[in-house]
Design a protein around this motif. Sequence first.
Motif, mmCIF file in Angstrom:
data_model
loop_
_atom_site.group_PDB
_atom_site.id
_atom_site.type_symbol
_atom_site.label_atom_id
_atom_site.label_comp_id
_atom_site.label_asym_id
_atom_site.label_seq_id
_atom_site.Cartn_x
_atom_site.Cartn_y
_atom_site.Cartn_z
ATOM 1 N N ASN A 220 0.842 -1.183 0.000
ATOM 2 C CA ASN A 220 0.000 0.000 0.000
ATOM 3 C C ASN A 220 0.882 1.240 0.000
ATOM 4 N N VAL A 221 0.553 2.207 -0.852
ATOM 5 C CA VAL A 221 1.291 3.470 -0.924
ATOM 6 C C VAL A 221 0.282 4.610 -0.891
ATOM 7 N N ASN A 222 0.510 5.585 -0.035
ATOM 8 C CA ASN A 222 -0.378 6.744 0.080
ATOM 9 C C ASN A 222 0.460 8.019 0.085
ATOM 10 N N ALA A 223 -0.054 9.068 -0.540
ATOM 11 C CA ALA A 223 0.691 10.327 -0.594
ATOM 12 C C ALA A 223 -0.273 11.495 -0.781
ATOM 13 N N PHE A 224 0.146 12.666 -0.332
ATOM 14 C CA PHE A 224 -0.600 13.893 -0.610
ATOM 15 C C PHE A 224 0.361 15.074 -0.609
ATOM 16 N N VAL A 225 -0.016 16.124 -1.325
ATOM 17 C CA VAL A 225 0.789 17.344 -1.381
ATOM 18 C C VAL A 225 0.445 18.210 -0.174
ATOM 19 N N SER A 226 1.433 18.441 0.670
ATOM 20 C CA SER A 226 1.187 19.268 1.854
ATOM 21 C C SER A 226 1.563 20.728 1.627
ATOM 22 N N HIS A 227 2.366 20.981 0.597
ATOM 23 C CA HIS A 227 2.661 22.366 0.207
ATOM 24 C C HIS A 227 2.890 22.371 -1.294
ATOM 25 N N GLY A 228 2.155 23.229 -2.026
ATOM 26 C CA GLY A 228 2.268 23.209 -3.474
ATOM 27 C C GLY A 228 2.451 24.567 -4.113
ATOM 28 N N GLY A 229 2.634 25.602 -3.320
ATOM 29 C CA GLY A 229 2.813 26.941 -3.876
ATOM 30 C C GLY A 229 2.213 27.990 -2.987
ATOM 31 N N GLU A 230 2.445 29.250 -3.389
ATOM 32 C CA GLU A 230 1.979 30.375 -2.568
ATOM 33 C C GLU A 230 0.846 31.163 -3.213
ATOM 34 N N ALA A 231 0.863 31.242 -4.537
ATOM 35 C CA ALA A 231 -0.157 32.040 -5.238
ATOM 36 C C ALA A 231 -0.235 31.566 -6.681
ATOM 37 N N THR A 232 -1.386 31.805 -7.308
ATOM 38 C CA THR A 232 -1.572 31.311 -8.677
ATOM 39 C C THR A 232 -0.653 32.011 -9.679
ATOM 40 N N ASN A 233 -0.212 33.216 -9.351
ATOM 41 C CA ASN A 233 0.629 33.946 -10.303
ATOM 42 C C ASN A 233 2.124 33.811 -10.019
ATOM 43 N N ILE A 234 2.484 32.823 -9.217
ATOM 44 C CA ILE A 234 3.891 32.533 -8.938
ATOM 45 C C ILE A 234 4.180 31.081 -9.287
ATOM 46 N N ILE A 235 5.179 30.865 -10.143
ATOM 47 C CA ILE A 235 5.637 29.491 -10.376
ATOM 48 C C ILE A 235 6.144 28.948 -9.040
ATOM 49 N N PRO A 236 5.602 27.811 -8.566
ATOM 50 C CA PRO A 236 6.009 27.319 -7.243
ATOM 51 C C PRO A 236 7.503 26.984 -7.179
ATOM 52 N N GLU A 237 8.164 27.586 -6.239
ATOM 53 C CA GLU A 237 9.585 27.316 -6.027
ATOM 54 C C GLU A 237 9.798 26.086 -5.154
ATOM 55 N N ARG A 238 8.763 25.765 -4.388
ATOM 56 C CA ARG A 238 8.904 24.663 -3.425
ATOM 57 C C ARG A 238 7.602 23.868 -3.393
ATOM 58 N N ALA A 239 7.730 22.550 -3.369
ATOM 59 C CA ALA A 239 6.577 21.663 -3.184
ATOM 60 C C ALA A 239 6.983 20.548 -2.229
ATOM 61 N N VAL A 240 6.036 20.143 -1.400
ATOM 62 C CA VAL A 240 6.310 19.115 -0.386
ATOM 63 C C VAL A 240 5.217 18.055 -0.466
ATOM 64 N N VAL A 241 5.621 16.805 -0.478
ATOM 65 C CA VAL A 241 4.694 15.680 -0.532
ATOM 66 C C VAL A 241 4.932 14.801 0.686
ATOM 67 N N GLN A 242 3.844 14.394 1.345
ATOM 68 C CA GLN A 242 3.908 13.436 2.445
ATOM 69 C C GLN A 242 3.593 12.046 1.885
ATOM 70 N N LEU A 243 4.395 11.069 2.254
ATOM 71 C CA LEU A 243 4.335 9.745 1.633
ATOM 72 C C LEU A 243 4.431 8.667 2.696
ATOM 73 N N GLU A 244 3.665 7.582 2.526
ATOM 74 C CA GLU A 244 3.888 6.395 3.344
ATOM 75 C C GLU A 244 3.902 5.163 2.457
ATOM 76 N N ILE A 245 4.748 4.208 2.840
ATOM 77 C CA ILE A 245 4.977 2.986 2.063
ATOM 78 C C ILE A 245 4.792 1.810 3.017
ATOM 79 N N ARG A 246 3.886 0.872 2.643
ATOM 80 C CA ARG A 246 3.558 -0.244 3.523
ATOM 81 C C ARG A 246 3.690 -1.581 2.786
ATOM 82 N N ALA A 247 4.159 -2.592 3.511
ATOM 83 C CA ALA A 247 4.180 -3.963 2.991
ATOM 84 C C ALA A 247 4.304 -4.920 4.171
#
Length: 404
Positions: A220-247
């Motif tokens: 099982n693998v689950n993930a979501f974006v916890s940070h994806g940008g600051e504003a629609t008119n700014i190319i996102p400089e930073r993105a953060v994804v939370q991830l878990e990996i199970r077996a």
Amino acid sequence: MTTAVKTLQDRVTASVDARADELIALSHAIHANPEVSYAEHAAAALVARSAEAAGFATELGAYGIPTAVEAVAGVGELTVAVCAEYDALPDIGHACGHNMIAAMAVGASAALAEVADELDLRVKLLGTPAEEHGGGKVDLLLAGAWEDVTFSLMAHGGTGADAPCDAMRSTAVERLEITYTGRAAHAAGAPTKGVNAGAAATVALTALGLLRQQLSPEVNVNAFVSHGGEATNIIPERAVVQLEIRAYDLDEWRDLRRRVLACFEAGAVATGCSWAHRRTEHPYAPLAPHAGLAEVWNRTIQGLGRVLDPSRVLGGGSTDMGNVSQVLPAIHPLVSVLGNDSVPHHADFTAAAATPQADAAVLDGAKALALTVVEAALDPALRAELLDRQRSRPAGATRTTLEA
């Protein structure tokens, strides 16, 4: 069964019955004041006070962890560690019934302390914080809490029919934070000057979605974006994804981890971002119950009038008790709140964990834990095996975590 054995069994069950009101009050007090991982100050204090009242030498804040408890009674050659959990879930409280776990552990430990001399037993009650998130038992393993322990056990509340001890399967789980770093730019005025970290996350999650078709149903693998940008008119400089990996299998988990991280590397390669990953908490190992102790538990819990459904297989979740079971003999059975079919980690389970049926499970669980230890201590072959395993274990062998 000899008269002496029967007498000891009767003494531990009578001890739990004598403390019934106290144990139920402990369960309800923890339930009424839910505290999340590493913040279980009131719950840990309640467990410590209960242990002190039962005559244990008790330390609150054991092993440098403010909400850990170590309480010891007896001086025998066989040391059992009984684990108490007491952390809750955010927003929904004790939806996994850790209030019940704590009360069972206190009741079993206190009963065992009363017969420790006759069993040549040393009883260690370990209050283990942060099972839901964080891995308090791994903190305690690394600090040496199980270095002097022969075997360990605990019992967890459940719903539905009671199941055999080894019906509880748990996965290895690792939680990671993936960070992409690009370059900001005006999204309309200068988009060609940007390096889009949000796009890197999108590529990675798309690759992960495509990978799932080739994955075993046992993982099982689950993930979501916890940070994806600051504003629609700014190319996102930073993105953060939370991830878990199970077996369920460690080798499969390690291979899955490699394949999943390749998806996140692909996001960086496709967009020109840099990327990094880090663990956000200790990884958990699968449960590996000791067959002899599991057999004793099954026999003991049935002796208390509970019926085990051999067709039940329980799994999907994870526990840091798995890490303990990988380095010394241990079991982690379930005791059901009978007549209830609510789902763990749901508000319905929170309500179920403080019902009269939950209280009955606390008392049965405390008795079954204590009786399992009594039988293990008195069975010459099982006792010898457990002690031989402890003596042959290299120094520091329990001071470990799960490696990729």
